[in-house]
Write a protein that holds these residues in place. Structure first.
Motif, PDB file in Angstrom:
ATOM      1  N   SER A   1      60.418  20.543 -54.081  1.00  0.00           N
ATOM      2  CA  SER A   1      59.184  20.317 -54.835  1.00  0.00           C
ATOM      3  C   SER A   1      59.282  19.018 -55.652  1.00  0.00           C
ATOM      4  O   SER A   1      58.312  18.280 -55.783  1.00  0.00           O
ATOM      5  N   ARG A   2      60.464  18.735 -56.161  1.00  0.00           N
ATOM      6  CA  ARG A   2      60.599  17.483 -56.903  1.00  0.00           C
ATOM      7  C   ARG A   2      60.577  16.276 -55.958  1.00  0.00           C
ATOM      8  O   ARG A   2      60.012  15.236 -56.284  1.00  0.00           O
ATOM      9  N   ARG A   3      61.179  16.444 -54.813  1.00  0.00           N
ATOM     10  CA  ARG A   3      61.152  15.333 -53.845  1.00  0.00           C
ATOM     11  C   ARG A   3      59.708  14.995 -53.467  1.00  0.00           C
ATOM     12  O   ARG A   3      59.335  13.827 -53.349  1.00  0.00           O
ATOM     13  N   ARG A   4      58.933  16.046 -53.318  1.00  0.00           N
ATOM     14  CA  ARG A   4      57.529  15.853 -52.953  1.00  0.00           C
ATOM     15  C   ARG A   4      56.820  15.003 -54.020  1.00  0.00           C
ATOM     16  O   ARG A   4      56.066  14.079 -53.709  1.00  0.00           O
ATOM     17  N   ILE A   5      57.094  15.347 -55.263  1.00  0.00           N
ATOM     18  CA  ILE A   5      56.465  14.606 -56.367  1.00  0.00           C
ATOM     19  C   ILE A   5      56.972  13.172 -56.410  1.00  0.00           C
ATOM     20  O   ILE A   5      56.199  12.218 -56.520  1.00  0.00           O
ATOM     21  N   LEU A   6      58.302  13.018 -56.284  1.00  0.00           N
ATOM     22  CA  LEU A   6      58.875  11.669 -56.371  1.00  0.00           C
ATOM     23  C   LEU A   6      58.375  10.788 -55.230  1.00  0.00           C
ATOM     24  O   LEU A   6      58.135   9.592 -55.420  1.00  0.00           O
ATOM     25  N   LEU A   7      58.204  11.391 -54.060  1.00  0.00           N
ATOM     26  CA  LEU A   7      57.702  10.602 -52.938  1.00  0.00           C
ATOM     27  C   LEU A   7      56.252  10.192 -53.154  1.00  0.00           C
ATOM     28  O   LEU A   7      55.806   9.151 -52.672  1.00  0.00           O
ATOM     29  N   ALA A   8      55.534  11.018 -53.924  1.00  0.00           N
ATOM     30  CA  ALA A   8      54.129  10.681 -54.207  1.00  0.00           C
ATOM     31  C   ALA A   8      54.022   9.426 -55.078  1.00  0.00           C
ATOM     32  O   ALA A   8      52.968   8.799 -55.137  1.00  0.00           O
ATOM     33  N   TYR A   9      55.116   9.080 -55.756  1.00  0.00           N
ATOM     34  CA  TYR A   9      55.080   7.856 -56.567  1.00  0.00           C
ATOM     35  C   TYR A   9      54.864   6.632 -55.675  1.00  0.00           C
ATOM     36  O   TYR A   9      54.392   5.602 -56.110  1.00  0.00           O
ATOM     37  N   GLY A  10      55.295   6.785 -54.424  1.00  0.00           N
ATOM     38  CA  GLY A  10      55.072   5.701 -53.474  1.00  0.00           C
ATOM     39  C   GLY A  10      55.969   4.499 -53.695  1.00  0.00           C
ATOM     40  O   GLY A  10      55.639   3.392 -53.285  1.00  0.00           O
ATOM     41  N   SER A  11      57.125   4.698 -54.334  1.00  0.00           N
ATOM     42  CA  SER A  11      58.024   3.573 -54.568  1.00  0.00           C
ATOM     43  C   SER A  11      59.294   3.738 -53.739  1.00  0.00           C
ATOM     44  O   SER A  11      59.867   4.834 -53.665  1.00  0.00           O
ATOM     45  N   PRO A  12      59.752   2.661 -53.107  1.00  0.00           N
ATOM     46  CA  PRO A  12      60.993   2.741 -52.331  1.00  0.00           C
ATOM     47  C   PRO A  12      62.184   3.101 -53.204  1.00  0.00           C
ATOM     48  O   PRO A  12      63.195   3.605 -52.697  1.00  0.00           O
ATOM     49  N   ASP A  13      62.069   2.843 -54.508  1.00  0.00           N
ATOM     50  CA  ASP A  13      63.126   3.235 -55.436  1.00  0.00           C
ATOM     51  C   ASP A  13      63.523   4.682 -55.197  1.00  0.00           C
ATOM     52  O   ASP A  13      64.694   5.035 -55.258  1.00  0.00           O
ATOM     53  N   TYR A  14      62.519   5.526 -54.948  1.00  0.00           N
ATOM     54  CA  TYR A  14      62.790   6.946 -54.755  1.00  0.00           C
ATOM     55  C   TYR A  14      62.982   7.286 -53.287  1.00  0.00           C
ATOM     56  O   TYR A  14      63.940   7.944 -52.914  1.00  0.00           O
ATOM     57  N   SER A  15      62.072   6.824 -52.452  1.00  0.00           N
ATOM     58  CA  SER A  15      62.151   7.231 -51.046  1.00  0.00           C
ATOM     59  C   SER A  15      63.475   6.805 -50.415  1.00  0.00           C
ATOM     60  O   SER A  15      64.007   7.495 -49.551  1.00  0.00           O
ATOM     61  N   ASP A  16      64.041   5.681 -50.837  1.00  0.00           N
ATOM     62  CA  ASP A  16      65.299   5.215 -50.262  1.00  0.00           C
ATOM     63  C   ASP A  16      66.514   5.917 -50.853  1.00  0.00           C
ATOM     64  O   ASP A  16      67.600   5.847 -50.293  1.00  0.00           O
ATOM     65  N   ARG A  17      66.328   6.556 -51.991  1.00  0.00           N
ATOM     66  CA  ARG A  17      67.488   7.104 -52.684  1.00  0.00           C
ATOM     67  C   ARG A  17      67.588   8.615 -52.610  1.00  0.00           C
ATOM     68  O   ARG A  17      68.638   9.180 -52.922  1.00  0.00           O
ATOM     69  N   LEU A  18      66.485   9.272 -52.247  1.00  0.00           N
ATOM     70  CA  LEU A  18      66.516  10.728 -52.261  1.00  0.00           C
ATOM     71  C   LEU A  18      67.337  11.264 -51.097  1.00  0.00           C
ATOM     72  O   LEU A  18      67.351  10.686 -50.018  1.00  0.00           O
TER      73      LEU A  18
END
Length: 484
Positions: A385-402
């Motif tokens: 559920s947190r990954r879903r939220i972090l991915l919604a930020y739309g920043s590679p900062d998160y998508s590349d690190r999760l």
DNA sequence: GCGATCAGTT
DNA sequence: CACAACTGATCGC
């Protein structure tokens, strides 16, 4: 600091007032406070402030007290309380007597003692619950957001909400308790409210603004929301849809730093430097008056340079701050992040098989684990559920690190409630093959000690066996010196 | 059974 | 201690 109007501390919202059309009504069985009528701006006052002569300024009206108090709430204390205080020992910090409940009495309102059954009664004249799903979905694109009202009226269904009449029948009259939208959530001269979703259909409100996605601000939003359009930043809008399942046809995303005209008022969202998607909302009325609603924010130098503030005067500032006092000095964000990284590196040197845990609510505090991730070059594990939220930020900062498997990284994000020693012990057991100890960071909005607030080096970890917990300040709103 | 709200937690 | 922001329990329909 240009403080003209400020909203009281947040928990004041939780106070319950009897509401009767355009007046704040007190208990029928207690007439000592009488009925306080509202002025045209929605301020409960018997004497208009501008009419108050110096003599009358002693009179305790809401508006007079409110303005007189400035940033020092102690001026709102009752005389008895003042007498009890010892000026020699009494720093502003001995604030136990500055209970918000007292302020309500001083302002002339009586808190409803039996708050057992609080009902939200929707406005009958409006168009509550009359919008069929999808009736406005074609208007999703914000070109003229002010179209909302006309779209609804085109449906020709300005009818009394059947639910509200059912409710009213069940009321016995004397027990009726209504939670009404507080004046400070309404923007005078407009039909707008800010962060006012928990009051049902707010009378006359045609546009509901949401400053950011935290529960105490979006409270009342759900998939059943049907009281009007919600204006917010694009990210906040996505979260409202994803997490609260609000019908997207009600969500009107406004890009930051872009001027929109909504019902004749120019509206601009500005990054609030709080949690992702959080906005300051700037309103410029047709008459030229400018209002700034801060929601929750952390002031920074950058904000002072915004054209909106450099070139225009803000006539009314809606500032909701608990820390409007010079004694509050929070460490700079960069210093906190450097500190966390330093502690982590040191700890890993001594205990290489350490699981690093950062506590976080649904959104906010991302910078803490992002800093660790960047500094150590490790991925971030978070639940689905947190990954879903972090991915919604739309920043590679998160998508590349999760990463989706806790075994693949030493850096985990957990709900704040999991940061108890016992819970962490249990959590460590599930990863016992790889990790032998836990280093946990609990970013909090509050530390008791004023000294520690100023000096990170004074923070002492709490250790129980192989579990080490650091509690530190990672405030996401402003301390006094950062207000302007 | 469900959503709204309150009371409790960190 | 006291704050923000939950989370879980309870209430009313």
């Amino acid at each position: 600091m240009s403080l003209s109007t400020a909203s009281p501390p947040p928990s004041l919202e939780d106070e319950c007032l009897h509401h009767d059309s355009d007046s704040y009504n007190v208990n029928d069985d207690d007439t000592s406070f009488g009925v306080v009528s509202l002025d045209e701006e929605g301020f409960p006052s018997q004497v208009p402030l501008e009419d108050a002569s110096p003599n009358e300024s002693e009179k305790s009206t809401f508006a007079a007290d409110f303005y007189r108090c400035g940033s020092d709430w102690s001026s709102l204390l009752s005389p008895e309380v003042h007498k009890q205080r010892d000026p020699a020992r009494d720093s502003i910090s001995s604030g136990k007597k500055l209970k918000q409940a007292n302020l309500f009495q001083i302002w002339g309102f009586k808190r409803n003692v039996d708050v057992g059954s609080v009902e939200v009664e929707p406005n009958q004249g409006g168009y509550c619950d009359e919008v069929g799903e999808g009736s406005v979905s074609s208007e999703r694109k914000i070109v003229k957001p002010g179209n909302w009202g006309s779209i609804l009226r085109d449906k020709g269904k300005v009818v009394e909400n059947p639910k509200s009449s059912t409710k009213r029948k069940s009321f016995s009259g004397e027990n009726r308790v209504t939670r009404s939208c507080p004046f400070y959530k309404k923007m005078p001269g407009t039909n707008f409210t800010v962060d006012a979703f928990r009051y049902g259909c707010v009378e006359e409100c045609s546009a509901y603004f949401l400053s950011h996605f935290h529960a105490d601000h979006y409270g009342g939003l759900s998939k059943k929301w049907s009281h009007g359009p919600i204006y917010c930043s694009p990210l906040t809008g996505r979260l409202v849809q994803m997490c609260l399942y609000v019908n997207p046809s009600y969500i009107f995303p406004l890009e930051f730093d872009t001027e929109y005209v909504i019902e004749g008022t120019k509206v601009t969202l500005i990054d609030a430097n709080h949690c992702p998607g959080a906005a300051l909302i700037h309103f410029e009325l047709p008459n030229g008056q400018c209002y700034l609603h801060t929601g929750d924010f952390r002031a920074c130098k950058l904000m002072q340079g915004y054209n909106l503030f450099v070139n225009k005067r803000v006539n009314v500032l809606y500032l909701d701050t608990t820390y409007c006092n010079p004694k509050y000095k929070f460490p700079f964000k960069e210093d906190v992040l450097n500190y966390v990284v330093k502690i982590t590196k040191n700890h890993l040197k001594m205990h290489p098989r350490t699981l690093v845990v950062v506590g976080a609510y649904s959104i906010g505090k991302e910078c803490v684990y992002l800093a660790i991730s960047k500094a150590l070059g490790v991925k971030i594990y978070a639940n689905a559920s947190r990954r879903r939220i972090l991915l919604a930020y739309g920043s590679p900062d998160y998508s590349d690190r999760l990463c989706t498997n806790g075994n693949n990284t030493l850096l985990h994000v957990l709900p704040m409630s999991s940061l108890r020693i016992e819970t962490l012990k249990e959590y460590l057991k599930t990863y016992k093959e790889q990790f032998t100890s836990v280093l946990a960071f609990r970013p909090t909005g509050w530390t008791f000690s004023e000294k520690i607030g100023n000096d990170l080096e004074l923070i002492r970890p709490v250790s129980r066996g192989n579990i080490t917990t650091y509690v530190f300040e990672a405030r996401q709103d402003s301390s006094y010196c950062e207000c302007w």
